[in-house]
Design a protein around this motif. Structure first.
Motif, PDB file in Angstrom:
ATOM      1  N   HIS A  61     -86.640  85.394 -21.776  1.00  0.00           N
ATOM      2  CA  HIS A  61     -86.825  84.036 -22.285  1.00  0.00           C
ATOM      3  C   HIS A  61     -85.868  83.022 -21.661  1.00  0.00           C
ATOM      4  N   TYR A  62     -85.184  83.416 -20.603  1.00  0.00           N
ATOM      5  CA  TYR A  62     -84.217  82.524 -19.954  1.00  0.00           C
ATOM      6  C   TYR A  62     -84.805  81.143 -19.646  1.00  0.00           C
ATOM      7  N   ASP A  64     -87.008  79.529 -21.104  1.00  0.00           N
ATOM      8  CA  ASP A  64     -87.274  78.791 -22.342  1.00  0.00           C
ATOM      9  C   ASP A  64     -86.020  78.088 -22.857  1.00  0.00           C
ATOM     10  N   HIS A  65     -84.854  78.495 -22.353  1.00  0.00           N
ATOM     11  CA  HIS A  65     -83.582  77.945 -22.820  1.00  0.00           C
ATOM     12  C   HIS A  65     -82.898  77.054 -21.792  1.00  0.00           C
ATOM     13  N   LEU A  95     -80.806  71.781 -20.545  1.00  0.00           N
ATOM     14  CA  LEU A  95     -81.065  72.698 -21.644  1.00  0.00           C
ATOM     15  C   LEU A  95     -82.410  72.304 -22.238  1.00  0.00           C
ATOM     16  N   GLU A  97     -84.176  72.938 -25.076  1.00  0.00           N
ATOM     17  CA  GLU A  97     -84.351  72.492 -26.464  1.00  0.00           C
ATOM     18  C   GLU A  97     -83.843  71.076 -26.703  1.00  0.00           C
ATOM     19  N   GLN A 131     -74.906  73.890 -28.262  1.00  0.00           N
ATOM     20  CA  GLN A 131     -75.532  72.655 -28.704  1.00  0.00           C
ATOM     21  C   GLN A 131     -75.008  72.298 -30.089  1.00  0.00           C
ATOM     22  N   ILE A 137     -76.819  79.014 -26.802  1.00  0.00           N
ATOM     23  CA  ILE A 137     -78.050  79.216 -26.045  1.00  0.00           C
ATOM     24  C   ILE A 137     -77.993  80.626 -25.493  1.00  0.00           C
ATOM     25  N   THR A 139     -80.485  84.185 -24.355  1.00  0.00           N
ATOM     26  CA  THR A 139     -81.840  84.611 -24.067  1.00  0.00           C
ATOM     27  C   THR A 139     -82.363  85.603 -25.089  1.00  0.00           C
TER      28      THR A 139
END
Length: 141
Positions: A61-62, A64-65, A95, A97, A131, A137, A139
């Motif tokens: 999921h890297y 996605d972040h 980043l 998100e 954050q 953050i 994965t």
């Protein structure tokens, strides 16, 4: 396509795969029993991943972040062990998100045998991507 086998060439190829968000291609550069270590991992984060599958699970999921746009200032230092390199670089992007800028300096110690990554020690600072109001953050968090 024939993959590069020299450590520096393989590493640079891996950076290109990460920029392309080709995580499975990057994981394919790993030896089946390769080890990924994070010496500065915060409490609750993995310090050591053993095996290609563990690396794949962690990196899945890297994108996605973190949306890395470029790796800058890449400097590869050769060591007295021909299969081991030390790499300094900056990753820049955002980043996902929060859409906040991402600018991280990395140092990695990487060993390649028979054209595959067998050891990767990633000296990055996880505190730099915290954050406000959120967990780190990660994965796999």
């Amino acid at each position: 396509m024939t993959l590069p086998t020299a450590p520096a060439d393989l590493y640079r190829h891996g950076l290109q795969l990460l920029l392309e968000k080709n995580i499975s291609g990057w994981v394919d550069l790993w030896d089946e029993s390769g080890v990924l270590e994070f010496p500065f991992a915060p409490q609750g984060w993995p310090e050591r991943l053993e095996g290609r599958q563990a690396v794949a699970d962690y990196m899945r999921h890297y994108p996605d972040h973190v949306d890395v746009h470029d790796f800058q200032d890449v400097k590869v230092h050769h060591t007295t062990a021909p299969e081991t390199i030390v790499v300094e670089m900056r990753g820049v992007g955002r980043l996902v998100e929060s859409d906040a800028p991402f600018d991280m300096t990395y140092i990695a110690v990487v060993t390649v045998k028979d054209g595959r990554i067998t050891s990767y020690r990633d000296y990055w600072n996880p505190l730099a991507v915290r954050q406000p109001g959120a967990d780190f953050i990660g994965t796999n968090r």
